[in-house]
Design an enzyme around this catalytic site. Structure first.
Site: not given
Ligand code: HEM
Ligand SMILES: *[C@@H]1O[C@H](CO)[C@@H](O)[C@H](O)[C@H]1NC(C)=O
Ligand SMILES: *[C@@H]1O[C@H](CO)[C@@H](O)[C@H](O)[C@H]1NC(C)=O
Ligand SMILES: *[C@@H]1O[C@H](CO)[C@@H](O)[C@H](O)[C@H]1NC(C)=O
Ligand SMILES: *[C@@H]1O[C@H](CO)[C@@H](O)[C@H](O)[C@H]1NC(C)=O
Length: 322
Positions: A66, A98
């Protein structure tokens, strides 16, 4: 010897030199072997730290992946996301997407310390993020791809850029296609990159409204999630983004979307009667297609406006400018 030919030679030489010059100056390009001579030990050292971190806690692989997204979407892939706040500069770590959410900074510090031991002042923090993201996917059972290197690090961060350019999970598909288009990424790239949600966790605060109020969600799935995400409190309680294999980089996230088990509002946007449904369906039955395209899409994302040549710097400590 013909005088005609010899009179052409200075011109040819000048043209040749001009072309060389233009190549060298106009396009300081990223390349796979950027550290082959200056720090051949860098990639193995990075891989070792990532492997150890993921072996200790599988979720760390997701967190490091991420980081690449949140770095590249704010002023390009320049390591800006790693900068701590200073009295003069508000960093990106406390921006809405973040704060209390982005992780992996300690692992990046450990990697940087290892790499500085081998070859001081050579490997950028921006490249470390890129290599660590790839190694994380591999450590979680996903595909390998060759990363392009040679990024340099920013001297500043962009707090407001992090708030404006990383899309919120409450928005809908048109918003996501717009923000990805701004970074030169297609709808297809977006769907592929979003498959990163096949690993990792989200906090209750980010899916509460979905499990209590939304209708495009499997009701049994929603009910089960409510147990650990009450209407009031428990904001930081976690749930997996992939219901079955949140520590394996596979295509199961797409399978979840087909049966309305997207955890986040944003997740389900990709299978909700819109233009991305067909690609989600294809990936849900074809894991190879997904994993092959994922590497290519990651290379594209990691190419967003890098600092190269003499721009920026090689930070000695990823948390602060030199
Ligand atoms: C429209 C695009 C995106 C949105 C709105 C989004 C939103 C989110 C949100 C809200 C979370 C949870 C954060 C939390 O609750 O603390 C998350 C987790 C995550 N996102 Fe996205 N995301 C997007 C695109 C991406 C992309 C492009 C990647 C990587 C290529 C990515 C990788 C991840 C990963 C791996 C997690 C889990 C992280 C962890 O467990 O520490 N996301 N994302
Ligand atoms: C910060 O990000 C915003 C949004 O992308 C951009 O318009 C602005 O120029 C950036 N600021 C700096 C100082 O780079
Ligand atoms: C986008 O979301 C808003 C509310 O969040 C809604 O009113 C609107 O109809 C949605 N648009 C699309 C295309 O889904
Ligand atoms: C999201 O898209 C809607 C249109 O569907 C638009 O009205 C709204 O301003 C966008 N929101 C953001 C934050 O870009
Ligand atoms: C459900 O939606 C209503 C109206 O938007 C909102 O006031 C309420 O806080 C939401 N419930 C939850 C648990 O998020």
């Amino acid at each position: 010897m013909s005088p005609k030919i010899s009179s052409f030679q200075p011109f040819k030489l000048a043209t040749f030199l001009l072309i060389l010059f233009l190549f060298g100056v106009a396009s300081a390009q990223l390349c796979p072997d950027f550290y082959a001579k200056t720090c051949p030990g860098a990639l193995p050292a990075i891989e070792m730290v990532v492997r150890a971190a993921v072996a200790k806690e599988a979720r760390m692989g997701a967190s490091l992946l991420r980081l690449q997204f949140h770095d590249c979407f704010v002023d390009g892939c320049d390591g800006s996301v790693l900068l701590d706040d200073t009295p003069k500069m508000k960093g990106e770590k406390t921006a809405k997407p973040n704060k209390g959410s982005l992780r992996g900074f300690d692992v990046i510090d450990r990697i940087k310390a290892e790499v500085e031991k081998i070859c001081p002042g050579v490997v950028s923090c921006a490249d470390i993020i890129t290599i660590a993201a790839r190694d994380s996917v591999v450590a979680l059972g996903g595909p390998y791809w060759t990363v392009l290197l040679g990024r340099r690090d920013s001297k500043t961060a962009n707090f407001s850029g992090a708030n404006s350019d990383i899309p919120a999970p409450t928005l809908n598909l048109t918003n996501f296609t717009t923000s990805f288009a701004k970074k030169g990424l297609s709808v297809s790239d977006l769907v592929t990159l979003y498959g990163a949600h096949t690993v990792g966790q989200a906090r209750c605060t980010n899916f509460r409204n979905r499990i209590y109020n939304e209708t495009n969600i499997d009701p049994f799935y929603a009910r089960a999630l409510r147990a650990n995400c009450p209407v009031n409190g428990g904001d930081n309680n976690l749930a997996p983004l992939d219901t079955a294999t949140p520590t394996i980089f596979d295509n199961h996230f797409y399978v979840d979307l087909i049966v309305k088990k997207g955890l986040l509002h944003s997740d389900q946007q990709f299978f909700n009667g819109g233009i991305t449904d067909s690609q989600i369906k294809a990936y849900s039955v074809n894991p190879i297609a997904f994993t092959e395209e994922f590497g290519k899409a990651m290379i594209k994302m990691a190419n967003i406006s890098p600092l190269t040549g003499t721009k920026g710097q090689i930070r000695l400590n990823c948390r602060k400018a030199n």
